[in-house]
Design a protein around this motif. Structure first.
Motif, PDB file in Angstrom:
ATOM      1  N   GLN A 134       0.804  -1.219   0.000  1.00  0.00           N
ATOM      2  CA  GLN A 134       0.000   0.000   0.000  1.00  0.00           C
ATOM      3  C   GLN A 134       0.836   1.269   0.000  1.00  0.00           C
ATOM      4  O   GLN A 134       0.324   2.331  -0.380  1.00  0.00           O
ATOM      5  CB  GLN A 134      -0.980  -0.018   1.168  1.00  0.00           C
ATOM      6  CG  GLN A 134      -1.998  -1.146   1.043  1.00  0.00           C
ATOM      7  CD  GLN A 134      -3.100  -1.130   2.085  1.00  0.00           C
ATOM      8  OE1 GLN A 134      -4.204  -1.614   1.862  1.00  0.00           O
ATOM      9  NE2 GLN A 134      -2.807  -0.583   3.256  1.00  0.00           N
ATOM     10  N   ARG A 146       0.867   0.826  -8.339  1.00  0.00           N
ATOM     11  CA  ARG A 146      -0.399   0.374  -7.783  1.00  0.00           C
ATOM     12  C   ARG A 146      -0.699  -1.080  -8.139  1.00  0.00           C
ATOM     13  O   ARG A 146      -0.635  -1.447  -9.311  1.00  0.00           O
ATOM     14  CB  ARG A 146      -1.539   1.259  -8.302  1.00  0.00           C
ATOM     15  CG  ARG A 146      -1.503   2.684  -7.807  1.00  0.00           C
ATOM     16  CD  ARG A 146      -2.485   3.550  -8.565  1.00  0.00           C
ATOM     17  NE  ARG A 146      -2.116   3.650  -9.969  1.00  0.00           N
ATOM     18  CZ  ARG A 146      -2.976   3.907 -10.955  1.00  0.00           C
ATOM     19  NH1 ARG A 146      -4.253   4.052 -10.684  1.00  0.00           N
ATOM     20  NH2 ARG A 146      -2.575   4.001 -12.208  1.00  0.00           N
ATOM     21  N   MET A 169      -5.949  -4.502   4.923  1.00  0.00           N
ATOM     22  CA  MET A 169      -6.058  -3.869   3.613  1.00  0.00           C
ATOM     23  C   MET A 169      -7.082  -2.740   3.587  1.00  0.00           C
ATOM     24  O   MET A 169      -8.069  -2.755   4.325  1.00  0.00           O
ATOM     25  CB  MET A 169      -6.473  -4.905   2.556  1.00  0.00           C
ATOM     26  CG  MET A 169      -5.417  -5.914   2.186  1.00  0.00           C
ATOM     27  SD  MET A 169      -6.063  -7.044   0.905  1.00  0.00           S
ATOM     28  CE  MET A 169      -4.577  -7.990   0.539  1.00  0.00           C
ATOM     29  N   SER A 170      -6.860  -1.810   2.669  1.00  0.00           N
ATOM     30  CA  SER A 170      -7.882  -0.812   2.367  1.00  0.00           C
ATOM     31  C   SER A 170      -9.021  -1.505   1.628  1.00  0.00           C
ATOM     32  O   SER A 170      -8.848  -2.588   1.056  1.00  0.00           O
ATOM     33  CB  SER A 170      -7.303   0.300   1.488  1.00  0.00           C
ATOM     34  OG  SER A 170      -6.939  -0.225   0.209  1.00  0.00           O
ATOM     35  N   LEU A 215      -8.153  -2.160  -2.033  1.00  0.00           N
ATOM     36  CA  LEU A 215      -7.281  -3.296  -2.297  1.00  0.00           C
ATOM     37  C   LEU A 215      -8.039  -4.611  -2.132  1.00  0.00           C
ATOM     38  O   LEU A 215      -7.857  -5.551  -2.916  1.00  0.00           O
ATOM     39  CB  LEU A 215      -6.059  -3.251  -1.378  1.00  0.00           C
ATOM     40  CG  LEU A 215      -4.887  -4.164  -1.746  1.00  0.00           C
ATOM     41  CD1 LEU A 215      -4.394  -3.881  -3.157  1.00  0.00           C
ATOM     42  CD2 LEU A 215      -3.746  -4.019  -0.750  1.00  0.00           C
TER      43      LEU A 215
END
Length: 285
Positions: free
Chosen positions: A191, A196, A220-221, A224
């Motif tokens: 991240q 990306r 994770m976001s 993601l």
């Protein structure tokens, strides 16, 4: 500060330029202004020891779609992690036997041909023996190969990366190596990296893969998480997301065999020895 470095010139084609404008919000004007702002910010915050050449800063700007606040936050986290995780970011010497052994096993293999201008990387999760190889060295070697693959690959910096996690042969021994601490570091490194991860494709997944993935996802976001796809077979799932012409023959493809790719990255990593030695200087105080 910028006088010491070569000024960036955009040399890619019109399609790439259009993508940069429409998706990344990058124009000649926004690029120049953002680079000037970031260089001044880096000079005002020397404790982070940010690499301030145009290309290095531009890679992070593109990864954050030219949002300056996000870019600064990502730079801080990236260079702080380089300080805080020496087991991954210190002594990055391609000649070290523990690195050479893992590269030869093909734990992390970027393909020579892209897909929709995205870099494709095959990560062979179980290529190493967990009784012999330290998981920290696995991630260290993988990160080194990734750096070698993208440092001069502007298209990967613009269009991103497709990661194929091949779980063929994975055992509970491999799973035990992936402690929550290791997983947290891995997700953090994904991240705060400038390229990306656009897609995370897991192939030949074991039935218990969701147990492991649930730990990954906890760090994770949401964005993601949404890019994860799990396939419970080795080739059918892979062929559904990537054309055979770019894949190694070992994966039912038409490109060069895996052994040739591994040999290429062994040589490429060795050629980057001086770059790694210089790059290691850049980390937060």
């Amino acid at each position: 500060m910028s006088e010491r470095y070569e000024k960036y010139v955009f040399n890619l084609d019109e399609d790439a330029r259009k993508y940069c404008v429409e998706t990344l919000h990058e124009t000649e004007e926004s690029r120049s202004a953002a680079l000037t702002t970031l260089k001044q910010w880096a000079e005002d915050n020397p404790r982070f020891h940010v690499k301030v050449d145009d290309r290095s800063l531009l890679a992070f700007l593109r990864g954050c779609k030219f949002d300056l606040d996000r870019t600064k936050a990502k730079l801080i986290d990236h260079y702080t992690m380089r300080r805080d995780v020496p087991e991954w970011y210190a002594k990055r010497d391609p000649a070290l036997s523990e690195i050479q052994d893992l590269v030869k096993l093909g734990i992390f293999v970027p393909l020579r041909r892209d897909h929709d201008r995205q870099l494709v990387v095959i990560i062979r999760v179980a290529a190493h023996d967990p009784k012999v190889h330290d998981q920290n060295n696995v991630f260290k070697a993988g990160n080194m190969i990734l750096d070698a693959a993208v440092k001069d690959n502007e298209e990967a910096q613009i269009f991103g990366i497709i990661a194929i996690f091949d779980m063929t042969g994975v055992t509970f021994g491999h799973a035990r190596q992936l402690t929550p601490g290791i997983i947290k570091k891995a997700v953090r490194s994904w991240q705060n990296y400038h390229c990306r991860p656009k897609r995370l494709e897991f192939i030949n997944a074991p039935v218990y893969v969701n147990v492991i993935l649930s730990i990954f996802k906890s760090f994770m976001s949401e964005k993601l998480k949404s890019r994860i796809q799990v396939h419970y077979n080795r080739l059918e799932g892979l062929h559904s997301v990537l054309p055979k012409e770019i894949l190694p023959r070992d994966y039912g493809g038409e490109a060069e065999p895996l052994d040739d790719l591994i040999s290429y990255w062994q040589q490429r990593l060795s050629e980057c020895s001086d770059w790694f030695a210089e790059d290691e200087k850049f980390k937060a105080e």
